[in-house]
Design an enzyme around this catalytic site. Structure first.
Site, PDB file in Angstrom:
ATOM      1  N   TYR A   1       0.866  -1.293   0.029  1.00 21.84           N
ATOM      2  CA  TYR A   1      -0.028   0.011  -0.058  1.00 21.84           C
ATOM      3  C   TYR A   1       0.844   1.356   0.065  1.00 21.84           C
ATOM      4  O   TYR A   1       0.356   2.327  -0.039  1.00 21.84           O
ATOM      5  CB  TYR A   1      -0.902   0.095   1.185  1.00 21.84           C
ATOM      6  CG  TYR A   1      -0.167  -0.174   2.513  1.00 21.84           C
ATOM      7  CD1 TYR A   1       0.498   0.823   3.278  1.00 21.84           C
ATOM      8  CD2 TYR A   1      -0.172  -1.304   3.104  1.00 21.84           C
ATOM      9  CE1 TYR A   1       1.025   0.621   4.365  1.00 21.84           C
ATOM     10  CE2 TYR A   1       0.602  -1.765   4.173  1.00 21.84           C
ATOM     11  CZ  TYR A   1       1.202  -0.820   4.978  1.00 21.84           C
ATOM     12  OH  TYR A   1       1.960  -1.067   5.944  1.00 21.84           O
ATOM     13  N   GLY A   2       2.249   1.087   0.042  1.00 18.27           N
ATOM     14  CA  GLY A   2       3.078   2.245  -0.038  1.00 18.27           C
ATOM     15  C   GLY A   2       4.222   2.343  -0.891  1.00 18.27           C
ATOM     16  O   GLY A   2       3.894   2.312  -2.061  1.00 18.27           O
ATOM     17  N   THR A   3       5.493   2.416  -0.501  1.00 18.91           N
ATOM     18  CA  THR A   3       6.531   2.441  -1.228  1.00 18.91           C
ATOM     19  C   THR A   3       6.762   1.220  -2.090  1.00 18.91           C
ATOM     20  O   THR A   3       7.585   1.298  -2.962  1.00 18.91           O
ATOM     21  CB  THR A   3       8.127   2.822  -0.328  1.00 18.91           C
ATOM     22  OG1 THR A   3       8.051   1.644   0.648  1.00 18.91           O
ATOM     23  CG2 THR A   3       7.659   4.145   0.667  1.00 18.91           C
ATOM     24  N   LEU A   4       6.297   0.126  -1.743  1.00 18.96           N
ATOM     25  CA  LEU A   4       6.407  -0.919  -2.517  1.00 18.96           C
ATOM     26  C   LEU A   4       5.491  -1.048  -4.023  1.00 18.96           C
ATOM     27  O   LEU A   4       5.637  -1.826  -4.752  1.00 18.96           O
ATOM     28  CB  LEU A   4       6.094  -2.159  -1.809  1.00 18.96           C
ATOM     29  CG  LEU A   4       7.256  -2.618  -0.631  1.00 18.96           C
ATOM     30  CD1 LEU A   4       6.709  -3.528   0.320  1.00 18.96           C
ATOM     31  CD2 LEU A   4       8.468  -3.038  -1.463  1.00 18.96           C
TER      32      LEU A   4
ATOM     33  N   GLU B   1      10.564  -4.218   6.224  1.00 18.04           N
ATOM     34  CA  GLU B   1       9.661  -3.773   7.087  1.00 18.04           C
ATOM     35  C   GLU B   1       9.789  -4.005   8.517  1.00 18.04           C
ATOM     36  O   GLU B   1       9.454  -3.682   9.408  1.00 18.04           O
ATOM     37  CB  GLU B   1       8.354  -4.389   6.858  1.00 18.04           C
ATOM     38  CG  GLU B   1       7.741  -4.341   5.358  1.00 18.04           C
ATOM     39  CD  GLU B   1       7.292  -2.732   4.855  1.00 18.04           C
ATOM     40  OE1 GLU B   1       7.331  -1.876   5.716  1.00 18.04           O
ATOM     41  OE2 GLU B   1       6.765  -2.685   3.757  1.00 18.04           O
TER      42      GLU B   1
END
Length: 115
Positions: free
Chosen positions: A8-11, A73
């Protein structure tokens, strides 16, 4: 072994850590049920249990990629890995654990459209 992961973010595609998933198969976008809240920590987001939906992508990954994502993470210190039912099947999701310092909510639920 193959796994599904919801990111949901930087990936996500086009974001700073997407290179971890460059050789993984994107199955598609997924909007979570209203069970989460997304926060902006500056360089990356924090997802916690809440009452909003969050937009992300589901990828098919293997064990080595899962290990790399756990390291990125900082599991189990900064994030914990849980599972989520998606339209593609059961997927891993990373939940932020240091909830005491969260203040900048991403009300759209979409990291890529944060302001």
């Amino acid at each position: 072994m193959q796994h599904l992961v919801f990111v949901y973010g930087t990936l996500r595609k086009g974001e700073s850590n997407h290179h971890y998933l460059m050789n993984s198969q994107l199955l598609g976008e997924f909007l979570t049920p209203p069970q989460y809240t997304l926060y902006d920590l500056g360089a990356y987001p924090a997802l916690i249990e809440g009452k909003k939906s969050v937009l992300g992508e589901v990828y098919l990954i293997d064990d080595p990629i899962l290990c790399q994502l756990d390291e990125l993470e900082d599991v189990p210190v900064e994030y914990r890995r849980e599972s989520l039912e998606t339209s593609f099947g059961r997927a891993w999701i990373y939940l932020y654990q240091n909830t005491y310092n969260l203040s900048d909510e991403i009300t759209t639920g979409d990291w890529c459209k944060r302001t």
